[in-house]
Write an enzyme that holds these catalytic residues in place. Structure first.
Site, PDB file in Angstrom:
ATOM      1  N   SER A 245       0.855  -1.183   0.000  1.00 19.71           N
ATOM      2  CA  SER A 245       0.000   0.000   0.000  1.00 19.71           C
ATOM      3  C   SER A 245       0.888   1.228   0.000  1.00 19.71           C
ATOM      4  CB  SER A 245      -0.890  -0.002   1.240  1.00 19.71           C
ATOM      5  OG  SER A 245      -0.102   0.323   2.371  1.00 19.71           O
ATOM      6  N   LYS A 246       0.262   2.365   0.052  1.00 19.39           N
ATOM      7  CA  LYS A 246       0.961   3.654   0.075  1.00 19.39           C
ATOM      8  C   LYS A 246       2.048   3.726   1.145  1.00 19.39           C
ATOM      9  CE  LYS A 246      -1.193   6.903  -2.518  1.00 19.39           C
ATOM     10  NZ  LYS A 246      -0.327   7.585  -3.431  1.00 19.39           N
ATOM     11  N   ARG A 247       1.774   3.048   2.262  1.00 14.06           N
ATOM     12  CA  ARG A 247       2.734   3.070   3.364  1.00 14.06           C
ATOM     13  C   ARG A 247       4.131   2.657   2.931  1.00 14.06           C
ATOM     14  NH1 ARG A 247       2.160  -0.989   6.494  1.00 14.06           N
ATOM     15  NH2 ARG A 247       0.473  -1.883   5.290  1.00 14.06           N
ATOM     16  N   GLY A 249       5.701   3.438   0.321  1.00 16.24           N
ATOM     17  CA  GLY A 249       6.282   4.318  -0.689  1.00 16.24           C
ATOM     18  C   GLY A 249       5.430   4.217  -1.932  1.00 16.24           C
ATOM     19  N   GLU A 255       3.535   7.118  -9.649  1.00 14.90           N
ATOM     20  CA  GLU A 255       4.478   7.613  -8.639  1.00 14.90           C
ATOM     21  C   GLU A 255       5.908   7.153  -8.928  1.00 14.90           C
ATOM     22  OE1 GLU A 255       2.392   7.648  -4.404  1.00 14.90           O
ATOM     23  OE2 GLU A 255       1.757   5.965  -5.618  1.00 14.90           O
TER      24      GLU A 255
END
Ligand code: GLU
Length: 485
Positions: A245-247, A249, A255
């Site tokens: 997930s985003k956590r 990176g 992105e």
């Protein structure tokens, strides 16, 4: 002759393309290219609330960036409503679906009761409504959903190309909805119909869809066709073994692109999420991937996405690039990120000429500013850089003054001449390389991490170099007088 392979990538355009989706796209694309088959792109936009044209455009752009071209499509499920309604009609005629009138509360109660009886909370709608009851519902304005009558007892087995035989007992599969009360198809109906209609003969997708597969197989068989082969690829975890997930990176390809990774190392990192050729090879060109990719070599166990590993691959890739190619890629990145937009007319020229100075020092292109950003700004000192000089002002003035004296008289301002002159001065002053060169670096870049000192001097030219040396000396003199030291 075997049937030509037809695979598809079927994203839901509800956001940007995540690492998992991109890997699914890549695996399908590689399977198609390896087998000289067909790669089909299908937008699963039946969720009208969450699907957006912007997301669709972004997914297409990112696929192109990754170099994953499609042979058919993009098809949109929102354009194919007639086909779904026709198939729902056929399922009704065949008697394999039924109108279900239960309200949400009744369904909840049904599930709760099943749980209380230690049974799987699967929904089976009532099928014995009387004509009066139905008339009553209709008078209330209720409209039914249509559920697939999962045959009981029974089982559906998936011969998965990665996981082997996975058997689902029908007792565990609820009578899933195929048509909502407004007549629109659900995901399971639309995906099954599309795979059948588009002649898809292999479905490569995430393991999270495994429980949908028997439902889709039931629909396809009820419509008189044979389901495709399935290959469910493993989950992707972060380095902490939690779902990516985003956590962790960057979790989307967009992105990664903004972080300055190029398509080749990104593809390389994506393909290794579950697939391997042997125990040792970790870098593949696109041609090698096409030649070697085989979905049966994908592992069942979860794959770990490690941004650090991608950085290593990316650095290795950038260093190995032909210098002109590197300069082109760097310029492409700086342009698309609008880095040079506010930096004046000569910025693009300076940036291109600086490419050889950074090529060996970057692991991703967005580190460019950290190394070379000083070139585009008037001299300004970072705190640690100024602290280095101010820690021993006398020494700093001596080294910088000594350097200035040598470089301002050079006839030809080339790397060799600069290097010879500064090395000579270093010996004259009897300093170590770091003692002498670090102040030179700071005097022209204002930082302690930068492009190489001799090359940087040559790049900005004598006038600019001399101006920066003088300005640094001026500031050091001020702080000397001000008792700063
Ligand atoms: N639209 C689904 C998703 O984005 C994919 C379904 C499929 O591949 O069958 O997860």
């Amino acid at each position: 002759m075997t049937t030509p392979l037809r695979v598809r990538f079927a994203p839901s355009p509800t956001g940007s393309l995540h690492v998992g989706g991109a890997r699914t796209a890549l695996f399908n694309w590689l399977a198609a290219r390896h087998a000289k088959g067909t790669f089909i792109l299908r937008m699963e936009d039946t969720d009208r609330e969450r699907s957006t044209p912007e997301s669709e455009a972004e997914i297409l752009r990112v696929l192109q960036w990754l170099g994953l071209d499609w042979d058919e499509g993009p098809f949109r499920q929102s354009d194919r409503d007639d086909l779904y309604r026709d198939c729902i009609g056929r399922l009704k005629e065949a008697g394999v679906v039924y109108a279900a009138w239960e309200t949400a509360e009744e369904l909840d109660a049904m599930r709760a009761e099943a749980r209380a009886n230690k049974q799987a909370p699967v929904v089976r709608g009532r099928r014995d409504w009387t004509a009066e009851e139905i008339a009553g519902f209709e008078a209330e304005g209720r409209t039914p959903v249509w559920r697939f009558a999962v045959p009981l007892p029974g089982e559906t087995a998936i011969e998965d190309m990665i996981r082997g035989t996975v058997t689902f007992d029908h007792a565990q599969i609820e009578d899933f909805v195929v048509a909502r009360s407004d007549g629109t198809p659900t995901y399971n109906l639309a995906a099954a119909v599309d795979d059948m209609d588009m002649g898809i003969n292999r479905v490569i997708r995430g393991e999270d869809h495994l429980s949908n597969t028997p439902k889709q197989m039931l629909v396809i068989r009820a419509l008189g066709a044979e389901p495709p082969q399935y290959a469910h690829v493993p989950l992707i975890l972060g380095t902490d073994k939690k779902r990516l997930s985003k956590r962790h990176g960057a979790a989307s390809v967009e992105e990664l692109e903004a972080d300055g990774f190029l398509p080749q190392p990104v593809r390389n990192a994506l393909v290794l999420l579950g697939w391997s050729y042997d125990d040792k090879t970790t870098t593949f060109t696109l041609e090698e991937l096409i030649e070697k990719f085989d979905v049966t070599r994908v592992s069942k166990s979860p794959a770990v996405f490690d941004l650090k590993k991608l950085e290593v691959m990316s650095g290795r890739y950038l260093r190995a690039l032909d210098p002109d190619q590197f300069a082109d890629d760097l310029m492409g990145f700086l342009e698309s990120s609008e880095y040079l937009a506010d930096k004046g007319d000569s910025a693009a020229d300076l940036a291109r000429r600086s490419a050889p100075l950074v090529q060996r020092k970057l692991s991703r292109l967005n580190e460019y500013d950290r190394l070379a950003g000083w070139m585009f700004r008037p001299l300004a000192f970072e705190d640690d850089a100024w602290a280095f000089l101010a820690g021993d002002v006398k020494h700093a003035i001596q080294s910088i003054g000594g350097g200035l004296g040598r470089i301002e008289v050079l006839d030809e301002f080339t790397v060799e001449n600069i290097k010879d002159a500064l090395s000579d001065q270093l010996h004259v002053l009897g300093m170590t390389a770091r003692e002498f060169l670090e102040p030179q670096r700071i005097a022209i870049t204002g930082t302690t991490i930068s492009t190489g000192i001799y090359e940087s001097l040559e790049l900005i030219g004598r006038d600019e170099a001399v101006a920066r040396y003088r300005s640094t000396l001026g500031r050091l003199a001020e702080s000397w007088q001000g008792g700063d030291a």
